[in-house]
Design a protein around this motif. Structure first.
Motif, PDB file in Angstrom:
ATOM      1  N   TYR A 206       0.842  -1.202   0.000  1.00 23.20           N
ATOM      2  CA  TYR A 206       0.000   0.000   0.000  1.00 23.20           C
ATOM      3  C   TYR A 206       0.882   1.259   0.000  1.00 23.20           C
ATOM      4  O   TYR A 206       2.038   1.202   0.443  1.00 23.20           O
ATOM      5  N   THR A 208       1.809   3.518   1.883  1.00 28.49           N
ATOM      6  CA  THR A 208       2.028   3.984   3.260  1.00 28.49           C
ATOM      7  C   THR A 208       3.512   3.767   3.571  1.00 28.49           C
ATOM      8  O   THR A 208       4.181   3.024   2.839  1.00 28.49           O
ATOM      9  N   CYS A 213      -1.584  -1.255   5.791  1.00 32.51           N
ATOM     10  CA  CYS A 213      -2.691  -0.305   5.993  1.00 32.51           C
ATOM     11  C   CYS A 213      -2.606   0.390   7.356  1.00 32.51           C
ATOM     12  O   CYS A 213      -2.233  -0.237   8.357  1.00 32.51           O
ATOM     13  N   ARG A 276      -3.551  -8.584  -0.584  1.00 27.44           N
ATOM     14  CA  ARG A 276      -4.475  -7.586  -0.068  1.00 27.44           C
ATOM     15  C   ARG A 276      -5.848  -8.200   0.148  1.00 27.44           C
ATOM     16  O   ARG A 276      -6.235  -9.120  -0.586  1.00 27.44           O
ATOM     17  N   ALA A 282      -6.176   2.167   2.135  1.00 23.19           N
ATOM     18  CA  ALA A 282      -4.787   2.199   2.630  1.00 23.19           C
ATOM     19  C   ALA A 282      -4.718   2.872   4.000  1.00 23.19           C
ATOM     20  O   ALA A 282      -4.054   2.379   4.912  1.00 23.19           O
TER      21      ALA A 282
END
Ligand code: WQD
Length: 320
Positions: A206, A208, A213, A276, A282
């Motif tokens: 993701y 990030t 997440c 995922r 996210a």
């Protein structure tokens, strides 16, 4: 108090009792545990049933109720995708019956349990109550429809209400009150560690910082206090916000949560990274400024205290 025998409801009931309020619990006991509310009047009622509005009116009159906290609802996203009509009947239909019963009984104060699920995928920025809600599953839709229904009754002039948009609720105030269903990250990870299995991470690609997440975890005891803050504001009679986020404003990644779980439990089994999970945004973090400014609430507990309390409750329940 509807849903008072549930995980969150039990904590709200405990907080109300702690300050000496009398409480009557309405719960269909589909997932609720009666021992959580032992000693209190408990009315077994499915709010979506045909005669629920009449039952609600009777209970409110008999116990001279002046405010309702409504938590009774279905809350599993995956199940809502499988059975959307049932989710609408239970969550939206149940609320309709509750409001009809409240109106007939002349009870005008309501705290409605809503969810960050109304924001859907979010923008990546902290979610604000003024953002346009865009739920991405039937569960979130039923919560948004609930907020609309409540808003309609407020505009109709007989209801005063605040919808609380819960972010990721976790932790426990006691063994009895601890969450008994492993449907979220922290209890699922506990179950797997206890079984000697590796916790699973649903995707590390993701956008990030560590690729997993990010969520805003709020202690269930703090969440319970938010309900008291709303009840106080309603009782004070001044203007109240229609909806407020209940979160900390701070996000943690799945890897950060699992690292804290490792520290707290002392179980070092490393996680395994898998694909995922469909539908996961996210980043979902609350902008928690409105609830602070308008209701004077802010979270007292952080991630470590959330996980430590949840682990205490989990271990005690499994040892029993
Ligand atoms: C958190 C993060 C997962 C399990 C849901 C509902 C929401 C509200 C709270 C009800 C996600 C990841 C999870 C695992 C993982 N529901 N994860 N491994 O999805 O943020 O919110 O519960 O009122 O409406 O959508 O919570 O705890 O399921 O997941 O990596 O074994 O942990 O992908 O990123 P979620 P969650």
């Amino acid at each position: 108090m509807t849903g008072g025998a549930g995980y969150i409801g039990g904590h709200v009931v405990a907080a109300l009792q702690l300050r000496g309020e009398s409480v009557v619990v309405v719960d269909d006991l589909s997932t609720g545990v009666p021992e959580r509310v032992s000693g209190l009047p408990l009315v077994s009622c499915d709010l979506a049933s045909d005669d629920a509005a009449d039952q609600v009116e009777a209970v409110l009159r008999e116990h001279e109720v002046h405010a309702v906290v409504h938590l009774a609802a279905k809350k599993q996203v995956g199940e809502s995708v499988e059975r959307p009509a049932w989710y609408y009947r239970q969550n939206v239909g149940g609320l309709a019956n509750l409001l009809l019963g409240m109106e007939s009984a002349g009870v005008s104060d309501l705290v409605f349990s809503s969810s960050a699920a109304v924001y859907g995928s979010g923008t990546g920025e902290p979610a604000r109550e003024s953002d346009t809600p865009e739920p991405i599953n039937p569960y979130g839709e039923t919560k948004l429809a609930g907020e609309w229904m409540v808003g309609g009754a407020v505009r109709a002039g007989w209801l005063r209400a605040v919808s609380l948009r819960y972010f990721n609720v976790a932790g426990a105030g006691s063994e009895l009150l601890a969450d008994r269903f492993a449907t979220n990250l922290i209890p699922i990870a506990f179950e797997r560690l206890r079984a000697g299995e590796a916790p699973r991470v649903f995707g590390d690609d993701y956008p990030t910082p560590d690729g997993t997440c990010i969520r805003d975890y709020v202690h269930v005891a703090d969440l319970a206090d938010a309900h008291l803050a709303v009840l106080d504001a309603l009782a004070a009679g001044g203007p109240v916000p229609a909806a407020v986020n209940v979160g900390t404003g701070t996000g943690y990644s799945v890897f950060e949560v699992l690292a804290t779980i490792r520290d707290v439990t002392g179980i070092a089994t490393p996680p395994i990274v898998g694909a995922r999970r469909p539908g996961d945004p996210a980043t979902l973090i609350a902008d928690a400024s409105r609830i602070g400014a308008e209701l004077g609430w802010s979270a007292r507990f952080g991630l470590r205290e959330i996980i430590a309390s949840a682990w205490d409750g989990f271990r005690a329940a499994r040892a029993a």
